[in-house]
Design a protein around this motif. Structure first.
Motif, PDB file in Angstrom:
ATOM      1  N   ALA A  98      -1.590  14.299  10.644  1.00 64.43           N
ATOM      2  CA  ALA A  98      -0.979  13.489  11.701  1.00 64.43           C
ATOM      3  C   ALA A  98      -1.742  12.183  11.899  1.00 64.43           C
ATOM      4  O   ALA A  98      -1.135  11.108  12.068  1.00 64.43           O
ATOM      5  CB  ALA A  98      -0.941  14.280  13.009  1.00 64.43           C
ATOM      6  N   GLU A  99      -3.061  12.251  11.871  1.00 65.49           N
ATOM      7  CA  GLU A  99      -3.872  11.037  12.047  1.00 65.49           C
ATOM      8  C   GLU A  99      -3.726  10.103  10.850  1.00 65.49           C
ATOM      9  O   GLU A  99      -3.712   8.879  11.009  1.00 65.49           O
ATOM     10  CB  GLU A  99      -5.336  11.429  12.262  1.00 65.49           C
ATOM     11  CG  GLU A  99      -5.575  12.102  13.608  1.00 65.49           C
ATOM     12  CD  GLU A  99      -6.950  12.727  13.725  1.00 65.49           C
ATOM     13  OE1 GLU A  99      -7.504  12.732  14.839  1.00 65.49           O
ATOM     14  OE2 GLU A  99      -7.480  13.234  12.704  1.00 65.49           O
ATOM     15  N   TYR A 100      -3.617  10.689   9.663  1.00 65.71           N
ATOM     16  CA  TYR A 100      -3.392   9.860   8.478  1.00 65.71           C
ATOM     17  C   TYR A 100      -2.045   9.139   8.562  1.00 65.71           C
ATOM     18  O   TYR A 100      -1.921   7.971   8.207  1.00 65.71           O
ATOM     19  CB  TYR A 100      -3.451  10.709   7.207  1.00 65.71           C
ATOM     20  CG  TYR A 100      -4.840  10.919   6.662  1.00 65.71           C
ATOM     21  CD1 TYR A 100      -5.677   9.824   6.407  1.00 65.71           C
ATOM     22  CD2 TYR A 100      -5.319  12.192   6.375  1.00 65.71           C
ATOM     23  CE1 TYR A 100      -6.963  10.010   5.904  1.00 65.71           C
ATOM     24  CE2 TYR A 100      -6.588  12.389   5.871  1.00 65.71           C
ATOM     25  CZ  TYR A 100      -7.415  11.296   5.633  1.00 65.71           C
ATOM     26  OH  TYR A 100      -8.677  11.480   5.128  1.00 65.71           O
ATOM     27  N   LEU A 120      -1.540   5.166   8.415  1.00 70.79           N
ATOM     28  CA  LEU A 120      -0.734   4.537   7.373  1.00 70.79           C
ATOM     29  C   LEU A 120       0.383   3.681   7.970  1.00 70.79           C
ATOM     30  O   LEU A 120       0.680   2.592   7.475  1.00 70.79           O
ATOM     31  CB  LEU A 120      -0.158   5.611   6.447  1.00 70.79           C
ATOM     32  CG  LEU A 120      -1.185   6.350   5.579  1.00 70.79           C
ATOM     33  CD1 LEU A 120      -0.542   7.558   4.901  1.00 70.79           C
ATOM     34  CD2 LEU A 120      -1.798   5.420   4.536  1.00 70.79           C
ATOM     35  N   LEU A 121       0.991   4.178   9.039  1.00 70.10           N
ATOM     36  CA  LEU A 121       2.044   3.406   9.698  1.00 70.10           C
ATOM     37  C   LEU A 121       1.478   2.135  10.311  1.00 70.10           C
ATOM     38  O   LEU A 121       2.113   1.071  10.275  1.00 70.10           O
ATOM     39  CB  LEU A 121       2.732   4.251  10.766  1.00 70.10           C
ATOM     40  CG  LEU A 121       3.618   5.400  10.255  1.00 70.10           C
ATOM     41  CD1 LEU A 121       4.142   6.232  11.418  1.00 70.10           C
ATOM     42  CD2 LEU A 121       4.778   4.863   9.425  1.00 70.10           C
ATOM     43  N   ASP A 122       0.278   2.218  10.878  1.00 72.49           N
ATOM     44  CA  ASP A 122      -0.361   1.031  11.453  1.00 72.49           C
ATOM     45  C   ASP A 122      -0.645  -0.019  10.374  1.00 72.49           C
ATOM     46  O   ASP A 122      -0.663  -1.224  10.663  1.00 72.49           O
ATOM     47  CB  ASP A 122      -1.670   1.411  12.149  1.00 72.49           C
ATOM     48  CG  ASP A 122      -1.439   2.155  13.459  1.00 72.49           C
ATOM     49  OD1 ASP A 122      -0.302   2.108  13.968  1.00 72.49           O
ATOM     50  OD2 ASP A 122      -2.387   2.795  13.946  1.00 72.49           O
ATOM     51  N   GLY A 170       5.105   3.007   1.476  1.00 72.03           N
ATOM     52  CA  GLY A 170       5.633   4.350   1.294  1.00 72.03           C
ATOM     53  C   GLY A 170       4.508   5.369   1.314  1.00 72.03           C
ATOM     54  O   GLY A 170       3.322   5.014   1.353  1.00 72.03           O
ATOM     55  N   VAL A 171       4.888   6.656   1.280  1.00 70.99           N
ATOM     56  CA  VAL A 171       3.907   7.738   1.302  1.00 70.99           C
ATOM     57  C   VAL A 171       4.362   8.843   0.359  1.00 70.99           C
ATOM     58  O   VAL A 171       5.545   9.199   0.333  1.00 70.99           O
ATOM     59  CB  VAL A 171       3.730   8.329   2.721  1.00 70.99           C
ATOM     60  CG1 VAL A 171       2.588   9.352   2.734  1.00 70.99           C
ATOM     61  CG2 VAL A 171       3.479   7.236   3.745  1.00 70.99           C
ATOM     62  N   LEU A 202       0.856  -1.187   0.000  1.00 74.68           N
ATOM     63  CA  LEU A 202       0.000   0.000   0.000  1.00 74.68           C
ATOM     64  C   LEU A 202       0.888   1.232   0.000  1.00 74.68           C
ATOM     65  O   LEU A 202       1.936   1.251   0.648  1.00 74.68           O
ATOM     66  CB  LEU A 202      -0.898   0.038   1.234  1.00 74.68           C
ATOM     67  CG  LEU A 202      -1.891  -1.104   1.443  1.00 74.68           C
ATOM     68  CD1 LEU A 202      -2.598  -0.915   2.778  1.00 74.68           C
ATOM     69  CD2 LEU A 202      -2.894  -1.139   0.304  1.00 74.68           C
ATOM     70  N   VAL A 203       0.472   2.258  -0.721  1.00 69.06           N
ATOM     71  CA  VAL A 203       1.190   3.535  -0.719  1.00 69.06           C
ATOM     72  C   VAL A 203       0.193   4.647  -0.417  1.00 69.06           C
ATOM     73  O   VAL A 203      -0.816   4.790  -1.112  1.00 69.06           O
ATOM     74  CB  VAL A 203       1.883   3.802  -2.072  1.00 69.06           C
ATOM     75  CG1 VAL A 203       2.480   5.209  -2.094  1.00 69.06           C
ATOM     76  CG2 VAL A 203       2.970   2.774  -2.322  1.00 69.06           C
TER      77      VAL A 203
END
Length: 316
Positions: A103-105, A109-111, A116-117, A59-60
């Motif tokens: 910040a919540e995104y 995403l880390l969870d 990558g982002v 997922l990116v």
């Protein structure tokens, strides 16, 4: 559990037994199918089994500040398409009123163990350090903030880390302002205003630096003005009205949205565009072809920028 198996199996196009084998780490499943099942879990919002959480999903995250400005959907379309061709699943994260923050995104995403982002806006220094610390590949596309000088927190032991930065892709704001300024002066304008975004917006700061250099060389800096506005039609109209009241006859705008607001401001003052006032936009958004008169605008190479960002991300 049964519902989860059924939903994942339906999304991937395999049997529930196959999904169960993947979730339980059993052999007899191809790597492609195994990865498809894990990706489906992430997309559907289910947590991976503990033994599989260390496996990074394909997922990116694509984080956008908004979708009202047509430049962002255009970037998302090309970035998303390029990622899909490479076997990744883009996850669109857009900030909306009352919705999730950047910040919540980032936390979400880390969870999800993203690969990558790509950021098309800004993130705070804390989020920046968090992503660096987790080793997640990141690319900044027309980043709103300059992160090259942000330093990681000093460790309890050992030397302080060097200043690190994520790869960035952006247009040449200096060249853009020079082209717009030369165009307006060639039309005979001597009182030129620059209408850009907020005072802490990095691309706007680069445009201001170029504009001040040009006006200093041209002499008579009192004949030029700089205005800051939110990137919206209403913001452009309000600040452009102030610049026109100050006597500006040519306006360089930091986005097409601001330029459309500037055209409305001129018409509210019963000034014709381009007869009395010349307006230059920035982006060359798709709907600029339908304005009357057609808007002079500086084109951002959307496809080249987006593909460069994906290449930089994958190379990490």
């Amino acid at each position: 559990m049964t519902r989860r198996l059924a939903e994942v199996a339906k999304r991937v196009g395999v049997s529930e037994a196959t999904v169960s084998r993947v979730l339980n780490g059993k052999p007899g499943v191809s790597d492609t199918t195994r990865q498809s099942v894990l990706t489906a879990l992430d997309v559907l919002g289910y947590e991976r089994p503990t033994q599989l959480r260390g496996v990074r999903a394909r997922l990116v995250g694509l984080v956008l500040p908004e979708l009202q400005n047509p430049i962002f959907p255009a970037l998302a379309e090309v970035v998303g398409g390029a990622l899909v061709q490479l076997g990744f699943t883009p996850v669109l994260c857009t900030r909306t009123a009352g919705g999730l923050t950047e910040a919540e995104y980032v936390t979400m995403l880390l969870d999800q163990q993203v690969s990558g982002v790509v950021f098309c806006g800004g993130l705070s220094a804390d989020e920046y350090r968090q992503l660096l610390g987790r080793g997640v590949p990141v690319v900044l596309l027309n980043a709103a903030v300059d992160y090259s000088g942000v330093q990681q927190r000093e460790p309890a032991y050992g030397p302080a880390p060097a200043r690190l930065g994520f790869p960035q892709v952006s247009t040449d704001d200096t060249s853009a302002v020079e082209q717009a300024f030369a165009h307006l002066t060639s039309l005979g304008h001597r009182r030129i205003g620059l209408l850009v975004g907020p005072e802490d917006h990095t691309p706007s700061l680069r445009k201001i630096a170029a504009f001040r250099s040009l006006t200093a060389r041209a002499g008579g800096r009192e004949d030029h003005r700089i205005g800051h506005a939110l990137f919206s039609f209403e913001g452009g109209q309000a600040v452009a009205g102030e610049l026109l009241t100050a006597g500006m006859t040519g306006l360089i705008c930091g986005s097409d949205i601001l330029a459309l607001g500037a055209v409305r401001a001129a018409r509210r003052k019963r000034l014709s565009v381009p007869g009395d006032v010349s307006v230059v936009g920035y982006d060359d958004s798709a709907f600029m072809n339908y304005t009357d008169p057609p808007l002079t605008t500086l084109r951002q190479p959307i496809e080249a920028m987006a593909k460069a960002a994906v290449t930089l991300l994958v190379n990490q």
